[in-house]
Write a protein that holds these residues in place. Structure first.
Motif, PDB file in Angstrom:
ATOM      1  N   LYS A  64       0.844  -1.204   0.000  1.00  0.00           N
ATOM      2  CA  LYS A  64       0.000   0.000   0.000  1.00  0.00           C
ATOM      3  C   LYS A  64       0.876   1.250   0.000  1.00  0.00           C
ATOM      4  O   LYS A  64       1.913   1.313   0.657  1.00  0.00           O
ATOM      5  CB  LYS A  64      -0.941  -0.005   1.203  1.00  0.00           C
ATOM      6  N   VAL A  65       0.451   2.248  -0.753  1.00  0.00           N
ATOM      7  CA  VAL A  65       1.152   3.529  -0.810  1.00  0.00           C
ATOM      8  C   VAL A  65       0.773   4.331   0.432  1.00  0.00           C
ATOM      9  O   VAL A  65      -0.403   4.624   0.652  1.00  0.00           O
ATOM     10  CB  VAL A  65       0.767   4.298  -2.093  1.00  0.00           C
ATOM     11  N   ASP A  66       1.790   4.671   1.239  1.00  0.00           N
ATOM     12  CA  ASP A  66       1.498   5.426   2.461  1.00  0.00           C
ATOM     13  C   ASP A  66       2.549   6.473   2.792  1.00  0.00           C
ATOM     14  O   ASP A  66       2.424   7.201   3.777  1.00  0.00           O
ATOM     15  CB  ASP A  66       1.335   4.478   3.652  1.00  0.00           C
ATOM     16  N   GLY A  67       3.629   6.563   1.974  1.00  0.00           N
ATOM     17  CA  GLY A  67       4.650   7.565   2.230  1.00  0.00           C
ATOM     18  C   GLY A  67       5.491   7.291   3.450  1.00  0.00           C
ATOM     19  O   GLY A  67       6.148   8.195   3.977  1.00  0.00           O
ATOM     20  N   ARG A  68       5.515   6.026   3.893  1.00  0.00           N
ATOM     21  CA  ARG A  68       6.296   5.649   5.066  1.00  0.00           C
ATOM     22  C   ARG A  68       7.296   4.549   4.683  1.00  0.00           C
ATOM     23  O   ARG A  68       7.016   3.742   3.802  1.00  0.00           O
ATOM     24  CB  ARG A  68       5.385   5.117   6.186  1.00  0.00           C
TER      25      ARG A  68
END
Length: 371
Positions: A64-68
């Protein structure tokens, strides 16, 4: 002025032993950027978000894309670097060209027709089997799957907008990925065969929880998966794809899920994004085992399956376009743990307790007194 020989010796000794910093030329490629201090979750890090969007676009899925930062972002980066012939680096020191991404965010206007994919979703298979379609249970779930991202990210970047109160016409900020279009998927019992893909090979490492697609020496794609474990571990071996079904139904049988044995008690669950096998089933020559989508994309790689290999719907749909019936699938990993054999204790049949005898009346002569 020249110093005496003794004084010159003392000065040279001092210079050799003093803690004087010396500038040493360092090759430019060995200078690494320091990792930035991460903001408090779930605030995304722009640099990581951009990298995740790029990897997702290349079908080297970071999850999942989450910027973490995370395990699957690093694994996707290393595999993409390997595919390009580059040495692996950490996520802050890569040399990938991300200029093609453009903006990391875009906007999406919620449409009235989107709501037909959102509705009531019973939790029990018995109730699910009575429906014609298994929809998203909220607009938030619809949006997170459409834009391959975590709910926390969407809620954070759209503050103070309430995700639970969205209605048609509302504009939301979303990651700039290729949208997953559920409206374009119709039930197809078998996708068309592509003979040119027969030389491709899927390699799955259940310990790494990664699926790789190869064509000869070239690595075409990699995706995070959730394999089985324990008694229901995904069986290692070399198999073949026997068919690819789009928008499948699912035979829910508790006995199959827990023991791998069919029973007479089951439910046929209809298609939809919340079908347990998601929107795509890639069946293998090992009966009952396949690669498929999921109704829980946020848990990919962080839980276990019942023996199959599940990946996010947005990933499996794009992967299926690169596959064909007859392709080889090589699975490596731990074999299923044998179930302990429980020996039944011998049943000792005890004799039923004797029924109490009826008290006998005592004979008395007429002159005897009663007791």
């Amino acid at each position: 002025m020249r110093l005496p020989v003794y004084a010159s010796f003392l000065l040279a000794t001092h210079l050799l032993t003093a803690q004087i910093p010396i500038a040493v030329p360092v090759p430019e490629e060995t200078i690494l950027r320091a990792e930035p201090v991460l903001p408090k979750a779930p605030e995304p890090v722009e640099e990581i978000l951009r990298l995740q969007i790029y990897l997702d676009t290349q079908l080297f899925g970071p999850g999942k894309v989450d910027g973490r930062p995370g395990e699957f972002t690093s694994k996707a980066l290393h595999r993409h670097q390997r595919a390009l012939g580059q040495p692996p680096t950490d996520i802050f020191n890569h040399t990938l060209d991300l200029t093609g991404i453009g903006q990391t965010y875009t906007t999406y206007t919620l449409r009235q027709e989107d709501l037909k994919f959102v509705g009531e979703l019973p939790s029990q298979p018995s109730a699910q089997s009575k429906k014609k379609y298994l929809p998203y249970d909220s607009v938030l779930e619809f949006l997170t799957e459409r834009f391959h991202c975590s709910p926390d990210l969407l809620e954070f970047i759209n503050q103070p907008l309430k995700m639970s109160a969205l209605k048609p016409g509302d504009v939301v900020k979303v990651p700039n990925v290729q949208p997953f279009l559920i409206e374009e998927l119709t039930p197809l019992p078998s996708l068309p065969e592509v003979p040119a893909f027969l030389t491709r090979v899927i390699k799955i490492d259940t310990r790494e929880k990664i699926l790789e697609l190869h064509e000869g020496e070239k690595l075409l794609a990699s995706l995070p998966i959730t394999p089985g474990s324990g008694y229901l571990a995904t069986p290692p071996g070399t198999w073949r794809i026997v068919g690819i079904t789009q928008m499948p139904t699912f035979r829910w049988d508790k006995s199959v899920l827990e023991y791998g044995v069919r029973s007479g008690t089951y439910y046929n669950l209809p298609p939809g994004p919340n079908n347990p096998v998601g929107v795509m089933w890639i069946g293998l020559s090992k009966p009952g085992i396949g690669i498929h989508g999921t109704n829980s994309p946020q848990t990919i790689g962080r839980s276990s399956s019942h023996g199959c290999m599940r990946t996010a719907n947005w990933d499996v749909v794009r992967l299926a376009k690169q596959l064909t019936k007859g392709m080889t699938v090589i699975i490596e990993g731990e074999a299923p743990v044998p179930r302990p054999v429980v020996k039944a204790k011998p049943v000792v049949e005890e004799a039923p307790p004797a029924e109490p005898e009826a008290p006998q009346k005592k004979f008395r002569w007429f002159w005897q007194k009663r007791e």
